[in-house]
Scaffold this motif. Structure first.
Motif, mmCIF file in Angstrom:
data_model
loop_
_atom_site.group_PDB
_atom_site.id
_atom_site.type_symbol
_atom_site.label_atom_id
_atom_site.label_comp_id
_atom_site.label_asym_id
_atom_site.label_seq_id
_atom_site.Cartn_x
_atom_site.Cartn_y
_atom_site.Cartn_z
ATOM 1 N N GLU A 1 0.789 -13.963 -4.538
ATOM 2 C CA GLU A 1 0.539 -13.943 -3.099
ATOM 3 C C GLU A 1 -0.973 -14.086 -2.932
ATOM 4 O OE1 GLU A 1 0.893 -10.930 0.667
ATOM 5 O OE2 GLU A 1 2.117 -10.556 -1.109
ATOM 6 N N VAL A 2 -1.406 -14.985 -2.048
ATOM 7 C CA VAL A 2 -2.848 -15.205 -1.893
ATOM 8 C C VAL A 2 -3.331 -14.740 -0.523
ATOM 9 C CG1 VAL A 2 -4.709 -16.913 -1.871
ATOM 10 C CG2 VAL A 2 -2.849 -17.148 -3.516
ATOM 11 N N LEU A 3 -4.315 -13.846 -0.539
ATOM 12 C CA LEU A 3 -5.007 -13.429 0.682
ATOM 13 C C LEU A 3 -6.373 -14.092 0.658
ATOM 14 C CD1 LEU A 3 -4.288 -9.584 0.734
ATOM 15 C CD2 LEU A 3 -3.135 -11.393 2.039
ATOM 16 N N LEU B 1 -8.610 -7.637 2.231
ATOM 17 C CA LEU B 1 -8.601 -8.398 0.967
ATOM 18 C C LEU B 1 -9.029 -7.482 -0.191
ATOM 19 C CD1 LEU B 1 -9.892 -11.991 0.468
ATOM 20 C CD2 LEU B 1 -10.666 -10.228 -1.084
ATOM 21 N N TYR B 2 -10.125 -6.717 0.042
ATOM 22 C CA TYR B 2 -10.605 -5.798 -1.004
ATOM 23 C C TYR B 2 -9.526 -4.775 -1.356
ATOM 24 C CZ TYR B 2 -15.395 -7.475 -0.121
ATOM 25 O OH TYR B 2 -16.528 -8.243 0.010
ATOM 26 N N ILE C 1 -9.860 -10.791 -7.578
ATOM 27 C CA ILE C 1 -10.683 -11.366 -6.498
ATOM 28 C C ILE C 1 -11.540 -12.476 -7.085
ATOM 29 C CG2 ILE C 1 -12.561 -10.902 -4.841
ATOM 30 C CD1 ILE C 1 -11.451 -8.064 -4.547
ATOM 31 N N SER C 2 -11.492 -13.650 -6.471
ATOM 32 C CA SER C 2 -12.285 -14.777 -6.967
ATOM 33 C C SER C 2 -13.207 -15.287 -5.862
ATOM 34 C CB SER C 2 -11.337 -15.888 -7.448
ATOM 35 O OG SER C 2 -12.051 -16.835 -8.203
ATOM 36 N N LEU C 3 -14.478 -15.465 -6.191
ATOM 37 C CA LEU C 3 -15.476 -15.846 -5.185
ATOM 38 C C LEU C 3 -15.689 -17.364 -5.177
ATOM 39 C CD1 LEU C 3 -18.161 -13.077 -5.922
ATOM 40 C CD2 LEU C 3 -16.227 -12.994 -4.348
ATOM 41 N N LYS D 1 -13.793 -0.017 -1.896
ATOM 42 C CA LYS D 1 -12.564 -0.343 -1.145
ATOM 43 C C LYS D 1 -11.515 -1.030 -2.020
ATOM 44 C CE LYS D 1 -15.396 -1.013 2.933
ATOM 45 N NZ LYS D 1 -16.218 -1.993 3.629
ATOM 46 N N MET D 2 -11.900 -1.454 -3.229
ATOM 47 C CA MET D 2 -10.979 -2.256 -4.058
ATOM 48 C C MET D 2 -10.018 -1.372 -4.840
ATOM 49 S SD MET D 2 -13.638 -5.052 -5.582
ATOM 50 C CE MET D 2 -14.797 -5.887 -4.486
ATOM 51 N N LYS D 3 -8.947 -2.016 -5.342
ATOM 52 C CA LYS D 3 -7.972 -1.320 -6.192
ATOM 53 C C LYS D 3 -8.621 -0.931 -7.509
ATOM 54 C CE LYS D 3 -3.514 -3.366 -5.010
ATOM 55 N NZ LYS D 3 -2.400 -4.178 -5.518
ATOM 56 N N LYS D 4 -8.175 0.161 -8.090
ATOM 57 C CA LYS D 4 -8.665 0.516 -9.425
ATOM 58 C C LYS D 4 -8.142 -0.520 -10.429
ATOM 59 C CE LYS D 4 -8.738 4.331 -12.771
ATOM 60 N NZ LYS D 4 -10.057 4.091 -13.286
ATOM 61 N N GLY D 5 -9.017 -1.038 -11.255
ATOM 62 C CA GLY D 5 -8.595 -2.015 -12.261
ATOM 63 C C GLY D 5 -8.668 -3.456 -11.789
ATOM 64 N N VAL D 6 -9.213 -3.683 -10.589
ATOM 65 C CA VAL D 6 -9.322 -5.039 -10.043
ATOM 66 C C VAL D 6 -10.089 -5.960 -11.019
ATOM 67 C CG1 VAL D 6 -11.448 -4.462 -8.767
ATOM 68 C CG2 VAL D 6 -10.045 -6.376 -7.990
#
Ligand code: NAI
Length: 330
Positions: free
Chosen positions: A169-171, A195-196, A202-204, A223-228
């Motif tokens: 799934e892409v956000l 998104l975070y 996460i790709s920039l 704000k990001m998930k642990k292990g992102v």
């Protein structure tokens, strides 16, 4: 005859532009040095300078180039954050090579992601030594994960397409969302915060601007998930390295793939293996077991180089023949 001074050239640049120049016959001199205040006076008498991602054209450098008679800055790349466009002297223009190969960069981002996730770099080193154990090589399925894509221009869109093929799934976040593309390609625009919060990877893929410098910092990482897993093939300064190292050390960031680094100028694209000069943050990142760093090589495919050679030469020809250019930055 148009005279062009090339900065920061490697053997492959020379080969490429010599090949293309057969059709244009510009007078070209290739320098290994990067463009800066000290090397700018070497452009005296040249009509144009051709530069790459780690050449710096700040106000003072641009003023020197102007005094030297330079009328055109030819970027043989897409990004132009290294040229102080706001302070471009009167009578000087800047051209670039947009869209030279979004596939090259997007595919490299996927290579970094797979390498980080499936620990390809670790297993390669092991099997070379005839060690065939699996300890420490556990990865995760990309299928079913949520991917956060920041910047949905040409490269971002190719990356999204590939990721959709993995069954993800892409956000996405972009300052100028392309809702039509989102509908057609099956991804969803969201706020940066969401998104975070929701992304596993996460790709920039946005350009570096004054507004987004250091956008990945301790506050956004919180704000990001642990292990992102974070992948950056865009520009190093989008990420604050100190905050990154802190989050990697605490396991908040689970994996990192970088093709760019905020202080890359002195290192990337150069062989520094025999030098004692080091960057502390880069050295720390290189020792970490869940980090893969490549040296600004995402663009480096045959197809992309051919396009860079051809379009750069066309840009110069068009500008000096007509005073116009379809690839003007300014
Ligand atoms: P593009 O111009 O097609 O797309 C950039 C997208 O980012 C646009 O949709 C724009 O609206 C969006 N954007 C601008 N500011 C933003 C922000 N603050 N937040 C979110 N989105 C924002 O550019 P393209 O060709 O897709 O390239 C993207 C970047 O990739 C380049 O700017 C460059 O930094 C990097 N790049 C890296 C290469 C490498 O070898 N590692 C090679 C080529 C490009």
């Amino acid at each position: 005859m148009v005279k062009i001074l090339f900065y920061d050239t490697k053997e492959y640049d020379k080969k490429l532009f010599e090949r293309y120049n057969k059709d244009y016959e510009f007078e070209i001199k290739y320098l290994e040095s990067k463009l800066n205040n000290e090397t700018a006076p070497l452009a005296n008498g040249y009509d144009a300078v051709c530069i790459f991602v780690n050449d710096r054209a700040e106000k003072e450098t641009l003023d020197i180039l102007k005094e030297c008679g330079v009328k055109l800055i030819v970027l043989r790349c897409a990004g132009y954050n290294n040229v102080d466009i706001k302070n471009l002297p009167e009578g000087m223009s800047v051209v670039r090579v947009p869209r030279y190969s979004p596939y090259a960069v997007a595919e490299h981002a996927v290579a970094l992601l797979l390498s980080v996730d499936r620990k390809i770099y670790k297993s390669y080193q092991r099997t070379k030594k005839y060690n065939f154990t699996l300890n420490g090589l556990l990865g995760f399925d990309i299928h079913g994960k949520t991917i956060g894509v920041i910047g949905t221009g040409k490269i971002g869109k190719v990356f999204i397409n590939i990721m959709k093929g993995f069954g993800t799934e892409v956000l996405a976040y972009d300052v100028y969302p392309d809702e039509k593309a989102a509908q057609k390609m099956g991804f969803k625009y969201t706020t940066l915060d969401e998104l975070y919060e929701k992304s596993d990877i996460i790709s920039l893929h946005c350009p570096l601007t004054d507004e987004n410098t250091n956008m990945i910092n301790k506050d956004s990482i919180k704000k990001m998930k642990k292990g992102v897993v974070i992948i950056n093939t865009s520009r190093g300064k989008l990420i604050n390295s100190d905050d990154l190292i802190d989050a990697l050390g605490k396991g908040k960031i689970g994996g990192l793939g970088l093709d760019v680094f905020d202080e890359e100028e002195d290192f990337f694209l150069n062989d520094m293996s025999n030098s004692y000069y080091r960057n502390t943050e880069l050295s720390v990142l290189l020792t970490m077991p869940n980090v893969v760093i490549t040296s600004h090589q995402a663009f480096f495919t045959k197809e992309a180089l051919d396009k860079i050679g051809k379009v750069s030469m066309d840009n110069i020809k068009e500008f000096f023949e007509t005073g116009n250019c379809e690839n003007f930055v300014k």
